[in-house]
Motif scaffolding. Sequence first.
Motif, PDB file in Angstrom:
ATOM      1  N   GLU A  29       0.805  -1.230   0.000  1.00 51.13           N
ATOM      2  CA  GLU A  29       0.000   0.000   0.000  1.00 51.13           C
ATOM      3  C   GLU A  29       0.831   1.271   0.000  1.00 51.13           C
ATOM      4  O   GLU A  29       0.321   2.344  -0.357  1.00 51.13           O
ATOM      5  CB  GLU A  29      -0.949  -0.020   1.215  1.00 51.13           C
ATOM      6  CG  GLU A  29      -0.295   0.198   2.572  1.00 51.13           C
ATOM      7  CD  GLU A  29       0.568  -0.993   3.060  1.00 51.13           C
ATOM      8  OE1 GLU A  29       0.577  -2.072   2.419  1.00 51.13           O
ATOM      9  OE2 GLU A  29       1.259  -0.800   4.062  1.00 51.13           O
ATOM     10  N   SER A  30       2.107   1.185   0.401  1.00 53.87           N
ATOM     11  CA  SER A  30       2.833   2.450   0.572  1.00 53.87           C
ATOM     12  C   SER A  30       4.322   2.257   0.300  1.00 53.87           C
ATOM     13  O   SER A  30       4.851   1.147   0.280  1.00 53.87           O
ATOM     14  CB  SER A  30       2.654   2.961   2.006  1.00 53.87           C
ATOM     15  OG  SER A  30       3.375   2.126   2.907  1.00 53.87           O
ATOM     16  N   ARG A  33       5.989   0.527   3.109  1.00 52.69           N
ATOM     17  CA  ARG A  33       5.799  -0.927   3.076  1.00 52.69           C
ATOM     18  C   ARG A  33       6.801  -1.565   2.110  1.00 52.69           C
ATOM     19  O   ARG A  33       7.393  -2.599   2.409  1.00 52.69           O
ATOM     20  CB  ARG A  33       4.363  -1.249   2.654  1.00 52.69           C
ATOM     21  CG  ARG A  33       3.969  -2.698   2.770  1.00 52.69           C
ATOM     22  CD  ARG A  33       4.021  -3.234   4.168  1.00 52.69           C
ATOM     23  NE  ARG A  33       3.254  -2.412   5.099  1.00 52.69           N
ATOM     24  CZ  ARG A  33       3.405  -2.459   6.418  1.00 52.69           C
ATOM     25  NH1 ARG A  33       4.289  -3.266   6.942  1.00 52.69           N
ATOM     26  NH2 ARG A  33       2.689  -1.705   7.203  1.00 52.69           N
ATOM     27  N   ASP A 107       6.338  -4.737  13.184  1.00 51.33           N
ATOM     28  CA  ASP A 107       5.829  -3.449  12.684  1.00 51.33           C
ATOM     29  C   ASP A 107       4.567  -3.039  13.433  1.00 51.33           C
ATOM     30  O   ASP A 107       4.622  -2.191  14.319  1.00 51.33           O
ATOM     31  CB  ASP A 107       5.570  -3.509  11.165  1.00 51.33           C
ATOM     32  CG  ASP A 107       4.858  -2.268  10.683  1.00 51.33           C
ATOM     33  OD1 ASP A 107       4.153  -2.339   9.669  1.00 51.33           O
ATOM     34  OD2 ASP A 107       4.979  -1.207  11.333  1.00 51.33           O
ATOM     35  N   ARG A 108       3.453  -3.621  13.125  1.00 46.52           N
ATOM     36  CA  ARG A 108       2.215  -3.251  13.811  1.00 46.52           C
ATOM     37  C   ARG A 108       1.939  -4.235  14.944  1.00 46.52           C
ATOM     38  O   ARG A 108       2.619  -5.258  15.069  1.00 46.52           O
ATOM     39  CB  ARG A 108       1.047  -3.267  12.818  1.00 46.52           C
ATOM     40  CG  ARG A 108       1.209  -2.243  11.705  1.00 46.52           C
ATOM     41  CD  ARG A 108      -0.025  -2.188  10.827  1.00 46.52           C
ATOM     42  NE  ARG A 108       0.145  -1.311   9.682  1.00 46.52           N
ATOM     43  CZ  ARG A 108      -0.664  -1.321   8.621  1.00 46.52           C
ATOM     44  NH1 ARG A 108      -1.691  -2.145   8.594  1.00 46.52           N
ATOM     45  NH2 ARG A 108      -0.452  -0.505   7.612  1.00 46.52           N
ATOM     46  N   MET A 125       3.600   3.860  18.094  1.00 47.09           N
ATOM     47  CA  MET A 125       2.705   4.690  17.280  1.00 47.09           C
ATOM     48  C   MET A 125       2.059   5.807  18.091  1.00 47.09           C
ATOM     49  O   MET A 125       1.820   6.898  17.591  1.00 47.09           O
ATOM     50  CB  MET A 125       1.599   3.830  16.674  1.00 47.09           C
ATOM     51  CG  MET A 125       2.086   2.571  16.003  1.00 47.09           C
ATOM     52  SD  MET A 125       3.069   2.929  14.555  1.00 47.09           S
ATOM     53  CE  MET A 125       3.319   1.260  13.985  1.00 47.09           C
ATOM     54  N   ARG A 162      -1.478   6.449  16.248  1.00 47.07           N
ATOM     55  CA  ARG A 162      -1.209   7.834  15.856  1.00 47.07           C
ATOM     56  C   ARG A 162      -2.392   8.730  16.204  1.00 47.07           C
ATOM     57  O   ARG A 162      -2.245   9.867  16.627  1.00 47.07           O
ATOM     58  CB  ARG A 162      -0.866   7.902  14.359  1.00 47.07           C
ATOM     59  CG  ARG A 162       0.500   7.328  14.096  1.00 47.07           C
ATOM     60  CD  ARG A 162       0.811   7.124  12.619  1.00 47.07           C
ATOM     61  NE  ARG A 162       2.109   6.467  12.518  1.00 47.07           N
ATOM     62  CZ  ARG A 162       2.552   5.889  11.408  1.00 47.07           C
ATOM     63  NH1 ARG A 162       1.813   5.902  10.311  1.00 47.07           N
ATOM     64  NH2 ARG A 162       3.716   5.295  11.401  1.00 47.07           N
ATOM     65  N   ASN A 214       0.218   8.868   6.738  1.00 48.64           N
ATOM     66  CA  ASN A 214       1.459   8.424   6.082  1.00 48.64           C
ATOM     67  C   ASN A 214       1.741   9.297   4.865  1.00 48.64           C
ATOM     68  O   ASN A 214       0.874  10.052   4.398  1.00 48.64           O
ATOM     69  CB  ASN A 214       1.436   6.929   5.745  1.00 48.64           C
ATOM     70  CG  ASN A 214       0.774   6.635   4.409  1.00 48.64           C
ATOM     71  OD1 ASN A 214      -0.121   7.334   3.965  1.00 48.64           O
ATOM     72  ND2 ASN A 214       1.247   5.572   3.752  1.00 48.64           N
ATOM     73  N   ASP A 244       5.946   8.666   8.411  1.00 51.08           N
ATOM     74  CA  ASP A 244       6.782   7.719   7.688  1.00 51.08           C
ATOM     75  C   ASP A 244       8.162   8.268   7.372  1.00 51.08           C
ATOM     76  O   ASP A 244       9.131   7.522   7.375  1.00 51.08           O
ATOM     77  CB  ASP A 244       6.158   7.204   6.362  1.00 51.08           C
ATOM     78  CG  ASP A 244       5.113   6.140   6.597  1.00 51.08           C
ATOM     79  OD1 ASP A 244       4.924   5.765   7.769  1.00 51.08           O
ATOM     80  OD2 ASP A 244       4.483   5.680   5.636  1.00 51.08           O
ATOM     81  N   CYS A 264       8.832   6.578  11.035  1.00 51.36           N
ATOM     82  CA  CYS A 264       8.685   5.256  11.622  1.00 51.36           C
ATOM     83  C   CYS A 264       9.620   4.401  10.784  1.00 51.36           C
ATOM     84  O   CYS A 264       9.358   4.158   9.613  1.00 51.36           O
ATOM     85  CB  CYS A 264       7.243   4.790  11.495  1.00 51.36           C
ATOM     86  SG  CYS A 264       7.120   3.074  11.935  1.00 51.36           S
TER      87      CYS A 264
HETATM   88  C1  GZL Z   1       3.916   1.990  10.315  1.00 51.03           C
HETATM   89  C2  GZL Z   1       3.325   1.103   9.223  1.00 51.03           C
HETATM   90  C3  GZL Z   1       2.386   1.889   8.377  1.00 51.03           C
HETATM   91  C4  GZL Z   1       3.060   3.041   7.642  1.00 51.03           C
HETATM   92  C5  GZL Z   1       2.293   3.055   6.363  1.00 51.03           C
HETATM   93  O1  GZL Z   1       4.777   1.232  11.125  1.00 51.03           O
HETATM   94  O2  GZL Z   1       2.629   0.017   9.779  1.00 51.03           O
HETATM   95  O3  GZL Z   1       1.857   1.020   7.375  1.00 51.03           O
HETATM   96  O4  GZL Z   1       2.952   4.241   8.336  1.00 51.03           O
HETATM   97  C6  GZL Z   1       2.140   1.572   6.097  1.00 51.03           C
HETATM   98  O5  GZL Z   1       2.961   3.676   5.297  1.00 51.03           O
HETATM   99  O6  GZL Z   1       1.090   1.350   5.218  1.00 51.03           O
END
Ligand code: GZL
Length: 319
Positions: A29-30, A33, A107-108, A125, A162, A214, A244, A264
């Motif tokens: 998505e980004s 990522r 990550d998450r 976050m 966030r 982001n 980001d 991040c």
């Molecule tokens: C942050 C990550 C988020 C980013 C986005 O750690 O999980 O997911 O901020 C990504 O760019 O999609």
Amino acid sequence: EDETPEQEEAAPAADGELITVGFAQVGHESDWRAANTKNYQDTFSAENGYELSFVDCDNDHAVQIETVRGFIEQELDYICIAPIQSAGWDTVLQEAQDAGIPVLIVDRAVDADPSLYTTALGCDMIAEGEAAGNWLAEYLGDKEANILVIEGSVGASATLGRTEGFDNILSQHDNWTKLDSQSGDFTQAGGQEVMESFIKTYGQGGFNVVVCQNDNEAYGAMDAMDAAGITYGVDGDVQIISFDATHDGLQYTLDGKITCNVECNPLQAGFAEEVIKKLEAGEAVDAWTLVKDEAFVAPGIESQYAVTMSQEVLDGRAY
Ligand code: GZL
Ligand code: ZN
């Protein structure tokens, strides 16, 4: 002939000297990522002694759950999960634990009992959201703020954290108003769509701060504001806060288009590898590893909460 248990046991040791690691990745998505994915593929390479089973779960929670089930069936040595959403993980984490496969939440975060997985690692976050709020308070002084928020993917810990962190600071300023918030799903298209609808609703001059959770959403928001003739950046009517601190995001910050960008760090695979090496050696591992990050602001802005951007800061970045 049937393999005897010893032979069966022997076979993986003989041809399986590679450590098998499954990685159920959020998606693509980004830019953040993409950097995170490349870092895992570079780190968990065959020459480093790993066989990486990488799956891009394309922002689909159900696909991610089935992907982890597949890793369990393949009896991989380790499973890494970057959870698309925080909820809905208890059952499959229990299945992995019952199968004796260590799970790293990366990550998450997941909203599950920590005893259900081996370790977690990632950024804080909530602290990121608070950094953005603290910088804004410092920047505005006693000026009022009419704030629009383009949130990340619904239910993602990055979004939840966030938002919570920024709201912690927002609540301290009675002359700050959060006019609206909507998910842009961490994509540029999403950011543009949401910003277009915000502009229709709140109009030129109706808002002076846009928080994009982001960088890719920020690019979309800038496109929408350009199309509407709304100025943004250090010399504009609207201040953009982004997250980001990717290379392009920091270029925009250096150019004064994004005023504040909270990092991040996506280069986290090394932390995951350290945990796996310790587990291979039978050593204890920490339950949580914090990936440090910092905030950046446009040139000309001095802040106790952020690094002022310069060309050398940008050139010194690893991603
Ligand atoms: C942050 C990550 C988020 C980013 C986005 O750690 O999980 O997911 O901020 C990504 O760019 O999609
Ligand atoms: Zn896709």
